[in-house]
Design a protein around this motif. Structure first.
Motif, mmCIF file in Angstrom:
data_model
loop_
_atom_site.group_PDB
_atom_site.id
_atom_site.type_symbol
_atom_site.label_atom_id
_atom_site.label_comp_id
_atom_site.label_asym_id
_atom_site.label_seq_id
_atom_site.Cartn_x
_atom_site.Cartn_y
_atom_site.Cartn_z
ATOM 1 N N ASP A 112 -21.627 13.252 18.106
ATOM 2 C CA ASP A 112 -22.324 14.544 18.066
ATOM 3 C C ASP A 112 -22.371 15.165 19.454
ATOM 4 O O ASP A 112 -22.487 16.381 19.574
ATOM 5 N N ALA A 113 -22.322 14.317 20.477
ATOM 6 C CA ALA A 113 -22.478 14.851 21.839
ATOM 7 C C ALA A 113 -21.830 13.929 22.869
ATOM 8 O O ALA A 113 -21.684 12.721 22.644
ATOM 9 N N MET A 114 -21.457 14.532 23.992
ATOM 10 C CA MET A 114 -20.981 13.760 25.138
ATOM 11 C C MET A 114 -21.732 14.235 26.381
ATOM 12 O O MET A 114 -21.919 15.440 26.585
ATOM 13 N N LEU A 115 -22.155 13.275 27.184
ATOM 14 C CA LEU A 115 -22.907 13.571 28.410
ATOM 15 C C LEU A 115 -21.990 13.420 29.623
ATOM 16 O O LEU A 115 -21.326 12.393 29.777
ATOM 17 N N GLU A 116 -21.979 14.448 30.477
ATOM 18 C CA GLU A 116 -21.173 14.423 31.701
ATOM 19 C C GLU A 116 -22.084 14.257 32.917
ATOM 20 O O GLU A 116 -23.024 15.034 33.105
ATOM 21 N N GLN A 117 -21.776 13.242 33.718
ATOM 22 C CA GLN A 117 -22.545 13.019 34.953
ATOM 23 C C GLN A 117 -21.619 12.299 35.932
ATOM 24 O O GLN A 117 -21.281 11.137 35.732
ATOM 25 N N THR A 118 -21.158 13.033 36.937
ATOM 26 C CA THR A 118 -20.247 12.502 37.976
ATOM 27 C C THR A 118 -19.064 11.695 37.439
ATOM 28 O O THR A 118 -18.651 10.714 38.041
ATOM 29 N N PHE A 119 -18.523 12.141 36.293
ATOM 30 C CA PHE A 119 -17.271 11.564 35.820
ATOM 31 C C PHE A 119 -16.132 12.572 35.997
ATOM 32 O O PHE A 119 -15.060 12.227 36.484
ATOM 33 N N PHE A 120 -16.394 13.844 35.653
ATOM 34 C CA PHE A 120 -15.357 14.876 35.805
ATOM 35 C C PHE A 120 -14.923 14.978 37.270
ATOM 36 O O PHE A 120 -13.743 15.194 37.566
ATOM 37 N N CYS A 121 -15.856 14.792 38.190
ATOM 38 C CA CYS A 121 -15.514 14.868 39.621
ATOM 39 C C CYS A 121 -14.913 13.554 40.131
ATOM 40 O O CYS A 121 -14.370 13.508 41.233
ATOM 41 N N ALA A 122 -15.045 12.486 39.333
ATOM 42 C CA ALA A 122 -14.537 11.173 39.759
ATOM 43 C C ALA A 122 -13.040 11.027 39.478
ATOM 44 O O ALA A 122 -12.338 10.302 40.184
ATOM 45 N N ILE A 123 -12.581 11.724 38.437
ATOM 46 C CA ILE A 123 -11.154 11.624 38.078
ATOM 47 C C ILE A 123 -10.336 12.580 38.952
ATOM 48 O O ILE A 123 -10.894 13.504 39.555
ATOM 49 N N ARG A 124 -9.024 12.350 38.982
ATOM 50 C CA ARG A 124 -8.166 13.258 39.765
ATOM 51 C C ARG A 124 -8.108 14.625 39.072
ATOM 52 O O ARG A 124 -8.100 14.681 37.831
#
Ligand SMILES: C[S@@+](CC[C@H](N)C(=O)[O-])C[C@H]1O[C@@H](n2cnc3c(N)ncnc32)[C@H](O)[C@@H]1O
Length: 208
Positions: A112-124
Protein backbone atom coordinates in the motif's frame (compact mmCIF):
# COMPACT_ATOMS: atom_id res chain seq x y z
CA UNK A 1 37.37 13.36 -5.96
CA UNK A 2 37.97 9.78 -4.93
CA UNK A 3 36.98 6.84 -7.12
CA UNK A 4 34.40 5.85 -4.50
CA UNK A 5 32.70 9.24 -4.60
CA UNK A 6 32.64 9.38 -8.39
CA UNK A 7 31.11 5.93 -8.71
CA UNK A 8 28.92 5.77 -5.62
CA UNK A 9 28.90 2.91 -3.17
CA UNK A 10 28.84 -0.82 -3.71
CA UNK A 11 27.37 -3.20 -1.15
CA UNK A 12 30.78 -3.79 0.46
CA UNK A 13 31.22 -0.03 1.05
CA UNK A 14 27.94 0.12 2.99
CA UNK A 15 28.74 -3.03 4.92
CA UNK A 16 32.08 -1.51 5.95
CA UNK A 17 30.15 1.27 7.69
CA UNK A 18 28.28 -1.37 9.71
CA UNK A 19 31.54 -3.23 10.48
CA UNK A 20 33.10 0.04 11.69
CA UNK A 21 29.93 1.16 13.51
CA UNK A 22 30.15 4.36 11.47
CA UNK A 23 26.47 5.17 10.81
CA UNK A 24 26.70 8.93 10.44
CA UNK A 25 23.38 9.01 8.53
CA UNK A 26 21.47 7.35 11.35
CA UNK A 27 19.26 9.76 13.33
CA UNK A 28 19.01 7.36 16.26
CA UNK A 29 15.20 7.58 16.20
CA UNK A 30 12.33 7.76 13.75
CA UNK A 31 12.60 10.95 11.67
CA UNK A 32 10.10 13.46 13.06
CA UNK A 33 8.42 14.24 9.69
CA UNK A 34 7.13 10.64 9.68
CA UNK A 35 5.67 11.12 13.15
CA UNK A 36 3.88 14.23 11.82
CA UNK A 37 2.50 12.39 8.80
CA UNK A 38 1.17 9.67 11.08
CA UNK A 39 -0.30 12.09 13.63
CA UNK A 40 -1.88 14.15 10.83
CA UNK A 41 -3.65 10.98 9.56
CA UNK A 42 -1.96 11.16 6.15
CA UNK A 43 -1.09 7.46 6.52
CA UNK A 44 -3.35 4.50 7.22
CA UNK A 45 -2.09 1.11 8.43
CA UNK A 46 -1.49 -1.39 5.66
CA UNK A 47 1.45 -3.05 3.94
CA UNK A 48 4.51 -0.80 3.99
CA UNK A 49 7.96 -1.37 2.51
CA UNK A 50 11.10 0.52 3.55
CA UNK A 51 14.01 0.13 1.09
CA UNK A 52 17.57 0.66 2.33
CA UNK A 53 16.11 0.59 5.83
CA UNK A 54 19.41 0.50 7.75
CA UNK A 55 18.79 0.01 11.48
CA UNK A 56 15.13 0.56 10.69
CA UNK A 57 13.83 3.13 13.19
CA UNK A 58 10.96 3.76 10.75
CA UNK A 59 10.30 0.01 10.40
CA UNK A 60 9.89 -0.22 14.17
CA UNK A 61 7.80 2.95 14.48
CA UNK A 62 5.25 1.82 11.91
CA UNK A 63 5.24 -1.83 13.04
CA UNK A 64 4.29 -0.53 16.50
CA UNK A 65 1.37 1.28 14.88
CA UNK A 66 -0.18 -1.70 13.18
CA UNK A 67 1.44 -1.54 9.74
CA UNK A 68 2.65 -4.80 8.18
CA UNK A 69 6.17 -3.61 7.48
CA UNK A 70 8.88 -5.06 5.26
CA UNK A 71 12.37 -3.60 5.65
CA UNK A 72 14.83 -4.26 2.83
CA UNK A 73 18.58 -3.82 3.00
CA UNK A 74 21.42 -5.55 1.20
CA UNK A 75 23.96 -5.03 4.00
CA UNK A 76 24.02 -7.93 6.45
CA UNK A 77 24.97 -5.48 9.22
CA UNK A 78 21.71 -3.56 8.79
CA UNK A 79 19.62 -6.73 8.68
CA UNK A 80 21.27 -7.98 11.87
CA UNK A 81 20.76 -4.73 13.80
CA UNK A 82 17.10 -4.46 12.81
CA UNK A 83 16.45 -8.15 13.52
CA UNK A 84 17.89 -7.71 17.02
CA UNK A 85 15.80 -4.57 17.70
CA UNK A 86 12.60 -6.31 16.60
CA UNK A 87 13.36 -9.29 18.79
CA UNK A 88 14.18 -7.07 21.76
CA UNK A 89 10.89 -5.21 21.34
CA UNK A 90 8.96 -8.41 20.61
CA UNK A 91 7.67 -6.85 17.40
CA UNK A 92 6.75 -8.41 14.08
CA UNK A 93 8.12 -7.12 10.80
CA UNK A 94 9.71 -8.79 7.81
CA UNK A 95 13.38 -8.01 7.23
CA UNK A 96 14.69 -8.94 3.80
CA UNK A 97 18.37 -9.22 3.01
CA UNK A 98 17.98 -8.20 -0.63
CA UNK A 99 19.02 -5.78 -3.32
CA UNK A 100 15.95 -3.53 -3.63
CA UNK A 101 16.27 -3.55 -7.42
CA UNK A 102 16.11 -7.34 -7.47
CA UNK A 103 12.95 -7.89 -5.45
CA UNK A 104 11.20 -11.00 -6.75
CA UNK A 105 8.00 -10.70 -8.78
CA UNK A 106 6.12 -12.07 -5.72
CA UNK A 107 6.37 -8.46 -4.40
CA UNK A 108 4.65 -6.98 -7.45
CA UNK A 109 1.71 -4.77 -6.42
CA UNK A 110 2.18 -6.07 -2.89
CA UNK A 111 2.35 -2.82 -0.96
CA UNK A 112 0.00 0.00 0.00
CA UNK A 113 2.92 2.32 0.66
CA UNK A 114 6.67 2.78 0.46
CA UNK A 115 8.69 4.99 2.80
CA UNK A 116 11.72 6.90 1.49
CA UNK A 117 14.45 7.97 3.91
CA UNK A 118 18.05 8.49 2.69
CA UNK A 119 17.82 5.67 0.16
CA UNK A 120 17.18 7.67 -3.04
CA UNK A 121 20.26 9.77 -2.22
CA UNK A 122 22.28 6.65 -1.33
CA UNK A 123 22.03 5.06 -4.78
CA UNK A 124 23.91 6.33 -7.83
CA UNK A 125 21.96 8.90 -9.87
CA UNK A 126 22.03 6.53 -12.85
CA UNK A 127 20.02 4.05 -10.75
CA UNK A 128 17.15 6.50 -10.26
CA UNK A 129 15.12 5.22 -13.25
CA UNK A 130 15.42 1.70 -11.77
CA UNK A 131 14.16 3.07 -8.42
CA UNK A 132 11.08 4.52 -10.14
CA UNK A 133 10.53 1.28 -12.05
CA UNK A 134 10.84 -0.85 -8.90
CA UNK A 135 8.58 1.28 -6.71
CA UNK A 136 6.01 1.43 -9.52
CA UNK A 137 6.14 -2.35 -9.82
CA UNK A 138 5.74 -3.18 -6.12
CA UNK A 139 3.09 -0.61 -5.15
CA UNK A 140 -0.58 -1.30 -5.63
CA UNK A 141 -2.47 1.03 -7.93
CA UNK A 142 -3.16 4.16 -5.85
CA UNK A 143 -0.36 3.24 -3.44
CA UNK A 144 1.66 5.96 -1.72
CA UNK A 145 5.33 6.76 -1.96
CA UNK A 146 6.03 9.13 0.91
CA UNK A 147 9.24 10.35 2.37
CA UNK A 148 12.15 12.69 2.59
CA UNK A 149 14.45 13.50 -0.31
CA UNK A 150 17.79 15.02 0.56
CA UNK A 151 18.99 18.18 -1.19
CA UNK A 152 22.61 18.21 -0.09
CA UNK A 153 23.56 21.00 -2.49
CA UNK A 154 26.86 19.23 -2.97
CA UNK A 155 28.61 17.41 -5.79
CA UNK A 156 29.28 13.70 -5.66
CA UNK A 157 28.05 11.27 -3.08
CA UNK A 158 26.61 9.36 -1.43
CA UNK A 159 24.57 11.16 -0.39
CA UNK A 160 23.79 12.40 -3.91
CA UNK A 161 22.04 15.74 -4.22
CA UNK A 162 18.28 15.59 -4.96
CA UNK A 163 16.50 18.71 -6.18
CA UNK A 164 12.79 19.44 -6.51
CA UNK A 165 13.23 19.18 -10.30
CA UNK A 166 14.82 15.73 -9.91
CA UNK A 167 11.78 14.55 -7.97
CA UNK A 168 9.31 16.01 -10.46
CA UNK A 169 11.24 14.69 -13.47
CA UNK A 170 11.58 11.17 -12.16
CA UNK A 171 8.18 10.62 -10.58
CA UNK A 172 5.58 12.65 -12.46
CA UNK A 173 5.17 9.99 -15.19
CA UNK A 174 3.98 7.23 -12.87
CA UNK A 175 2.88 9.25 -9.80
CA UNK A 176 0.57 12.13 -8.96
CA UNK A 177 2.46 14.60 -6.82
CA UNK A 178 0.07 15.27 -3.94
CA UNK A 179 2.54 17.12 -1.75
CA UNK A 180 6.08 18.35 -2.38
CA UNK A 181 7.47 20.96 -0.05
CA UNK A 182 10.61 21.87 1.83
CA UNK A 183 10.26 20.11 5.13
CA UNK A 184 10.01 22.52 8.07
CA UNK A 185 10.64 20.00 10.85
CA UNK A 186 13.76 18.15 9.72
CA UNK A 187 16.51 17.11 12.07
CA UNK A 188 18.99 19.92 12.81
CA UNK A 189 21.70 18.64 10.46
CA UNK A 190 19.27 18.33 7.52
CA UNK A 191 17.43 21.59 8.22
CA UNK A 192 16.19 23.26 4.98
CA UNK A 193 17.68 20.41 2.94
CA UNK A 194 14.83 17.91 2.84
CA UNK A 195 11.90 17.67 0.48
CA UNK A 196 8.83 16.12 2.02
CA UNK A 197 6.98 14.24 -0.70
CA UNK A 198 3.67 12.40 -0.85
CA UNK A 199 3.28 10.79 -4.25
CA UNK A 200 0.42 8.55 -5.35
CA UNK A 201 0.87 5.85 -7.97
CA UNK A 202 -1.34 6.48 -10.99
CA UNK A 203 -3.54 3.70 -12.34
CA UNK A 204 -1.55 1.71 -14.94
CA UNK A 205 -3.52 3.13 -17.87
CA UNK A 206 -2.82 6.72 -16.84
CA UNK A 207 0.97 6.64 -16.69
CA UNK A 208 2.76 8.72 -19.22
C1 LIG B 1 22.39 6.05 3.97
S1 LIG B 1 21.90 4.49 4.56
C2 LIG B 1 20.29 4.88 5.14
C3 LIG B 1 19.70 3.90 6.13
C4 LIG B 1 18.32 4.30 6.69
N1 LIG B 1 17.37 4.55 5.64
C5 LIG B 1 18.44 5.52 7.58
O1 LIG B 1 17.99 6.59 7.19
O2 LIG B 1 18.97 5.38 8.69
C6 LIG B 1 21.57 3.61 3.05
C7 LIG B 1 21.22 2.15 3.26
O3 LIG B 1 20.81 1.62 2.00
C8 LIG B 1 21.35 0.32 1.84
N2 LIG B 1 21.38 0.06 0.40
C9 LIG B 1 22.09 0.75 -0.55
N3 LIG B 1 21.83 0.25 -1.78
C10 LIG B 1 20.94 -0.76 -1.62
C11 LIG B 1 20.27 -1.64 -2.51
N4 LIG B 1 20.48 -1.59 -3.84
N5 LIG B 1 19.39 -2.53 -2.00
C12 LIG B 1 19.16 -2.58 -0.66
N6 LIG B 1 19.78 -1.80 0.24
C13 LIG B 1 20.65 -0.89 -0.23
C14 LIG B 1 22.69 0.37 2.55
O4 LIG B 1 23.11 -0.91 2.94
C15 LIG B 1 22.36 1.28 3.74
O5 LIG B 1 21.96 0.53 4.86
Amino acid sequence: MTEEIRNGYEQADWQKHYDDNDLAWDLGEVAQPFVRLWEDNVLQPGTLIVPGCGQGHEVIYFAERGFRVTGVDYSPGAVKLLGESLKHKDLNAQVLHRDFFELETAHDQGYDAMLEQTFFCAIRPDQRPAYVETVSRILKSGGLLFGLFYETGEEGGPPFNTTEADIRNHFSGAFDIERLEKCSFSSEKRKDKEWLAVLRKKPENQTG
